[in-house]
Design a protein around this motif. Structure first.
Motif, PDB file in Angstrom:
ATOM      1  N   ALA A  14       0.839  -1.206   0.000  1.00 39.05           N
ATOM      2  CA  ALA A  14       0.000   0.000   0.000  1.00 39.05           C
ATOM      3  C   ALA A  14       0.870   1.250   0.000  1.00 39.05           C
ATOM      4  O   ALA A  14       0.424   2.316  -0.421  1.00 39.05           O
ATOM      5  N   ASN A  15       2.114   1.118   0.460  1.00 40.14           N
ATOM      6  CA  ASN A  15       3.037   2.248   0.447  1.00 40.14           C
ATOM      7  C   ASN A  15       3.213   2.775  -0.968  1.00 40.14           C
ATOM      8  O   ASN A  15       3.297   3.987  -1.173  1.00 40.14           O
ATOM      9  N   ARG A  17       1.103   3.028  -3.163  1.00 38.93           N
ATOM     10  CA  ARG A  17      -0.084   3.835  -3.499  1.00 38.93           C
ATOM     11  C   ARG A  17      -0.213   5.039  -2.563  1.00 38.93           C
ATOM     12  O   ARG A  17      -1.156   5.820  -2.699  1.00 38.93           O
ATOM     13  N   ASP A  19      -1.159   4.952   0.458  1.00 39.27           N
ATOM     14  CA  ASP A  19      -2.457   4.683   1.080  1.00 39.27           C
ATOM     15  C   ASP A  19      -2.227   4.401   2.567  1.00 39.27           C
ATOM     16  O   ASP A  19      -1.842   3.299   2.943  1.00 39.27           O
ATOM     17  N   VAL A  20      -2.446   5.401   3.406  1.00 47.81           N
ATOM     18  CA  VAL A  20      -2.149   5.276   4.836  1.00 47.81           C
ATOM     19  C   VAL A  20      -2.967   4.167   5.481  1.00 47.81           C
ATOM     20  O   VAL A  20      -2.431   3.352   6.241  1.00 47.81           O
ATOM     21  N   ASP A  21      -4.261   4.091   5.200  1.00 44.68           N
ATOM     22  CA  ASP A  21      -5.083   3.038   5.795  1.00 44.68           C
ATOM     23  C   ASP A  21      -4.580   1.661   5.373  1.00 44.68           C
ATOM     24  O   ASP A  21      -4.506   0.742   6.195  1.00 44.68           O
ATOM     25  N   GLY A  22      -4.218   1.512   4.120  1.00 46.33           N
ATOM     26  CA  GLY A  22      -3.667   0.251   3.642  1.00 46.33           C
ATOM     27  C   GLY A  22      -2.326  -0.061   4.276  1.00 46.33           C
ATOM     28  O   GLY A  22      -2.008  -1.219   4.558  1.00 46.33           O
ATOM     29  N   SER A  25      -3.029  -1.505   7.775  1.00 44.18           N
ATOM     30  CA  SER A  25      -3.820  -2.727   7.885  1.00 44.18           C
ATOM     31  C   SER A  25      -3.042  -3.991   8.263  1.00 44.18           C
ATOM     32  O   SER A  25      -3.588  -4.833   8.964  1.00 44.18           O
ATOM     33  N   ARG A  47       0.130   6.225  12.185  1.00 43.51           N
ATOM     34  CA  ARG A  47      -0.563   7.109  11.245  1.00 43.51           C
ATOM     35  C   ARG A  47       0.100   8.483  11.220  1.00 43.51           C
ATOM     36  O   ARG A  47       0.337   9.052  10.158  1.00 43.51           O
ATOM     37  N   GLU A  51       1.667  10.119   7.910  1.00 45.45           N
ATOM     38  CA  GLU A  51       1.098  11.365   7.388  1.00 45.45           C
ATOM     39  C   GLU A  51       2.078  12.533   7.429  1.00 45.45           C
ATOM     40  O   GLU A  51       1.976  13.455   6.623  1.00 45.45           O
ATOM     41  N   ILE A  55       3.966  10.481   3.424  1.00 50.25           N
ATOM     42  CA  ILE A  55       3.061  10.990   2.380  1.00 50.25           C
ATOM     43  C   ILE A  55       3.543  12.314   1.782  1.00 50.25           C
ATOM     44  O   ILE A  55       3.606  12.442   0.559  1.00 50.25           O
ATOM     45  N   LYS A  58       6.300  11.693  -0.594  1.00 49.63           N
ATOM     46  CA  LYS A  58       6.032  10.589  -1.525  1.00 49.63           C
ATOM     47  C   LYS A  58       7.114   9.502  -1.417  1.00 49.63           C
ATOM     48  O   LYS A  58       7.633   9.013  -2.418  1.00 49.63           O
TER      49      LYS A  58
END
Length: 108
Positions: A14-15, A17, A19-22, A25, A47, A51, A55, A58
């Protein structure tokens, strides 16, 4: 070349993408992540790290080697993004608890 990463480590994809939630998980709710000289506990701590430090720049980790060492799964590879020194080689040391990551230590 594509590495065969064991679950739940493969879920960290998920990294790519951002995608923090991914990214959260595959971790247990009580997981601890050691990175950037700090200790980030539980989903809230991880999180915040993702964040604030992943993120915005990138930062995407691309694993290229995997091995088992002292009961841990050790994954190495390059992280690239919009940060000084990119790309940088990192080592990720995972402690697993069944299908969840219980600790992760990231070092450059």
């Amino acid at each position: 070349m594509t590495l065969e990463l064991p679950s739940p480590i493969a879920d960290v994809a998920a990294n790519a993408r951002l995608d923090v939630d991914g990214m959260l998980s595959p971790f247990s709710r009580e997981a601890v992540l050691f990175a950037d000289g700090g200790r980030h506990e539980g989903y809230a701590g991880m999180r915040a790290l993702f964040e604030e430090a992943v993120i915005p720049v990138k930062a995407i980790f691309t694993p290229d080697t995997i091995r088992h060492e002292d009961g841990q799964v050790v994954v190495e590879g390059l992280a690239h993004g919009d940060f000084k020194g990119s790309p940088i080689r990192f080592t990720y040391r995972f402690d697993l608890d069944g299908d969840l990551i219980k600790t992760l230590e990231i070092t450059a």
